[in-house]
Scaffold this motif. Structure first.
Motif, PDB file in Angstrom:
ATOM      1  N   VAL A  84     -32.762 -48.948  66.927  1.00  0.00           N
ATOM      2  CA  VAL A  84     -32.627 -47.715  66.147  1.00  0.00           C
ATOM      3  C   VAL A  84     -31.580 -46.790  66.773  1.00  0.00           C
ATOM      4  CG1 VAL A  84     -33.818 -45.572  65.512  1.00  0.00           C
ATOM      5  CG2 VAL A  84     -34.939 -47.773  65.139  1.00  0.00           C
ATOM      6  N   PHE A  85     -31.641 -46.628  68.070  1.00  0.00           N
ATOM      7  CA  PHE A  85     -30.659 -45.757  68.751  1.00  0.00           C
ATOM      8  C   PHE A  85     -29.238 -46.298  68.604  1.00  0.00           C
ATOM      9  CE2 PHE A  85     -34.376 -44.308  71.433  1.00  0.00           C
ATOM     10  CZ  PHE A  85     -34.354 -43.014  70.938  1.00  0.00           C
ATOM     11  N   LEU A  86     -29.067 -47.608  68.718  1.00  0.00           N
ATOM     12  CA  LEU A  86     -27.735 -48.216  68.623  1.00  0.00           C
ATOM     13  C   LEU A  86     -27.156 -48.088  67.217  1.00  0.00           C
ATOM     14  CD1 LEU A  86     -28.140 -51.435  70.813  1.00  0.00           C
ATOM     15  CD2 LEU A  86     -26.889 -49.339  71.373  1.00  0.00           C
ATOM     16  N   PHE A  87     -27.959 -48.408  66.194  1.00  0.00           N
ATOM     17  CA  PHE A  87     -27.462 -48.347  64.814  1.00  0.00           C
ATOM     18  C   PHE A  87     -27.204 -46.901  64.396  1.00  0.00           C
ATOM     19  CE2 PHE A  87     -28.572 -52.747  64.413  1.00  0.00           C
ATOM     20  CZ  PHE A  87     -27.792 -53.230  63.366  1.00  0.00           C
ATOM     21  N   SER A  88     -28.049 -45.969  64.835  1.00  0.00           N
ATOM     22  CA  SER A  88     -27.807 -44.558  64.504  1.00  0.00           C
ATOM     23  C   SER A  88     -26.541 -44.055  65.192  1.00  0.00           C
ATOM     24  CB  SER A  88     -29.011 -43.703  64.919  1.00  0.00           C
ATOM     25  OG  SER A  88     -29.272 -43.833  66.306  1.00  0.00           O
ATOM     26  N   LEU A  89     -26.248 -44.573  66.387  1.00  0.00           N
ATOM     27  CA  LEU A  89     -25.014 -44.214  67.071  1.00  0.00           C
ATOM     28  C   LEU A  89     -23.791 -44.738  66.324  1.00  0.00           C
ATOM     29  CD1 LEU A  89     -23.733 -42.908  69.568  1.00  0.00           C
ATOM     30  CD2 LEU A  89     -23.947 -45.119  70.740  1.00  0.00           C
ATOM     31  N   VAL A  90     -23.908 -45.956  65.784  1.00  0.00           N
ATOM     32  CA  VAL A  90     -22.815 -46.525  64.981  1.00  0.00           C
ATOM     33  C   VAL A  90     -22.564 -45.679  63.742  1.00  0.00           C
ATOM     34  CG1 VAL A  90     -22.136 -48.512  63.575  1.00  0.00           C
ATOM     35  CG2 VAL A  90     -23.156 -48.877  65.832  1.00  0.00           C
ATOM     36  N   LEU A  91     -23.642 -45.295  63.045  1.00  0.00           N
ATOM     37  CA  LEU A  91     -23.494 -44.449  61.853  1.00  0.00           C
ATOM     38  C   LEU A  91     -22.886 -43.101  62.200  1.00  0.00           C
ATOM     39  CD1 LEU A  91     -26.761 -45.057  59.773  1.00  0.00           C
ATOM     40  CD2 LEU A  91     -24.445 -45.774  59.210  1.00  0.00           C
ATOM     41  N   TYR A  92     -23.296 -42.534  63.306  1.00  0.00           N
ATOM     42  CA  TYR A  92     -22.764 -41.237  63.721  1.00  0.00           C
ATOM     43  C   TYR A  92     -21.274 -41.336  64.010  1.00  0.00           C
ATOM     44  CZ  TYR A  92     -21.916 -37.120  66.599  1.00  0.00           C
ATOM     45  OH  TYR A  92     -21.394 -35.968  67.124  1.00  0.00           O
ATOM     46  N   GLN A  93     -20.865 -42.416  64.644  1.00  0.00           N
ATOM     47  CA  GLN A  93     -19.447 -42.592  64.947  1.00  0.00           C
ATOM     48  C   GLN A  93     -18.629 -42.805  63.675  1.00  0.00           C
ATOM     49  OE1 GLN A  93     -17.948 -42.164  67.843  1.00  0.00           O
ATOM     50  NE2 GLN A  93     -19.911 -41.727  68.865  1.00  0.00           N
ATOM     51  N   ILE A  94     -19.220 -43.505  62.708  1.00  0.00           N
ATOM     52  CA  ILE A  94     -18.518 -43.752  61.445  1.00  0.00           C
ATOM     53  C   ILE A  94     -18.319 -42.450  60.682  1.00  0.00           C
ATOM     54  CG2 ILE A  94     -18.725 -44.861  59.172  1.00  0.00           C
ATOM     55  CD1 ILE A  94     -20.052 -47.215  60.541  1.00  0.00           C
ATOM     56  N   THR A  95     -19.342 -41.611  60.640  1.00  0.00           N
ATOM     57  CA  THR A  95     -19.227 -40.337  59.910  1.00  0.00           C
ATOM     58  C   THR A  95     -18.220 -39.392  60.562  1.00  0.00           C
ATOM     59  OG1 THR A  95     -21.095 -39.453  61.162  1.00  0.00           O
ATOM     60  CG2 THR A  95     -21.567 -40.424  59.006  1.00  0.00           C
TER      61      THR A  95
END
Length: 344
Positions: A84-95
């Protein structure tokens, strides 16, 4: 219609489609991006949903087995939180990329924060995994139920296969005994036996028959026994039913208790009796059978009929019946209470 719906519910691919539609609907309502007419925002919204869906499937196929197969709940929780932490970090970087600046996917600045992305990943995971797990347990439970029903049906067929020859053997013994003493009555008795056999054959492949048909069969059998030993045995039969046509019962279920009473209660020349009382009130069947026990007897009992009937009662009715068997020096008593089912 119900059959098609059940088939769809049991189909794994239809279940997957239902999960996608459900989670996608929740996602669109949460982000509110479908209100915008921008085609780019729609594409970006779908792109973000695909990432969330990939995360849920990653958890399903790679992390969830740790819980169900490995039986390690703490390890599962730890790996889930890491993912969860890794995928949310990916989404945050994309946004944070410039290409998403004008897509209007998020209306407020807080929706671009890491905490919001973390909540989105965790919430979507719950929305996707929850119905997947429910459907999985539904399929497992359905399979176990089908296997149990099939096994029970095989057992019932096996018990019926043992009971039918047992009943025929005793019936022909009865016919043979009458033919020796009263040969002139043999043709009529053969006709009565043929009627009993016809009912037995016709009901063999049925799970349930009407109570009226079963009681008529029992009455015919008792009349046959009266022809055989009625001159030296006191036989009474009383039947009181509130509504015969309203109930159904498993075929050839009660006859074993009645047959057993005549087999062992009338095997001696001395004074003997058989008393049978059947009542049904508000769907509760009460069978009460009492027979005398001779002092000396040459009858060999295998108790196959009673044993198989009790097993059938356990398989078909479970805890919805009470059977009490009492035996002393002079009498043998069977008391059965059974909750009948109504015809639909």
């Amino acid at each position: 219609m119900n059959k098609k719906l059940n088939n769809m519910m049991e189909n794994k691919w239809w279940q997957e489609i239902a999960v996608v539609l459900f989670s996608f609907t929740v996602y669109t309502l949460k982000n509110d991006w479908m209100l915008f007419s921008s085609f780019i925002s729609i594409l970006m919204g779908i792109f973000f949903y695909c990432i969330l869906y990939m995360h849920a499937q990653f958890n399903r196929f790679f992390i969830l087995p740790v819980l169900f197969k490995g039986k390690r709940p703490l390890t599962y929780v730890f790996l889930t939180l890491v993912a969860v932490f890794l995928f949310s970090l990916v989404l945050y970087q994309i946004t944070s990329l410039s290409m998403f600046a004008n897509c209007h996917l998020y209306q407020n600045s807080h929706q671009r924060s890491y905490v919001y992305q973390l909540a989105s990943v965790l919430g979507t995971l719950v929305c996707i995994l929850s119905p997947i797990i429910v459907f999985k347990f539904y399929r497992i439970n359905k399979k176990q139920t089908d296997e149990t029903l099939l096994f029970n049906q095989m057992q019932l067929n096996s018990l019926k296969g043992q009971l039918n020859p047992h009943f025929l053997f005793n019936t022909f013994n009865t016919l043979y005994g009458i033919s020796l003493e009263f040969p002139e009555r043999t043709p009529d008795l053969i006709m009565k036996v043929s009627q009993l056999m016809r009912y037995q054959l016709e009901s063999n492949n049925k799970q349930c028959v009407s109570l009226e048909d079963e009681l008529e069969f029992i009455n015919s059998y008792i009349q046959l026994e009266k022809e055989r030993v009625g001159y030296r045995c006191d036989i009474t039969y009383d039947c009181k039913i509130d509504n015969e046509n309203a109930y159904k019962v498993s075929p050839m279920l009660l006859i074993a208790f009645i047959e057993n009473a005549f087999k062992h209660g009338t095997c001696a020349i001395e004074k003997c009796f058989v008393r049978i009382i059947i009542t049904v009130e508000n769907g509760l069947l009460h069978l009460h059978v009492v027979n005398s026990i001779p002092k000396k007897t040459d009858v060999v009992s295998t108790k196959i009929g009673l044993k198989n009937t009790i097993e059938r009662l356990n398989l078909i009715y479970g805890k919805e019946y009470k059977l009490n068997i009492q035996e002393d020096k002079n009498t043998y008593i069977i008391d059965l209470k059974l909750q009948l089912k109504k015809f639909v």
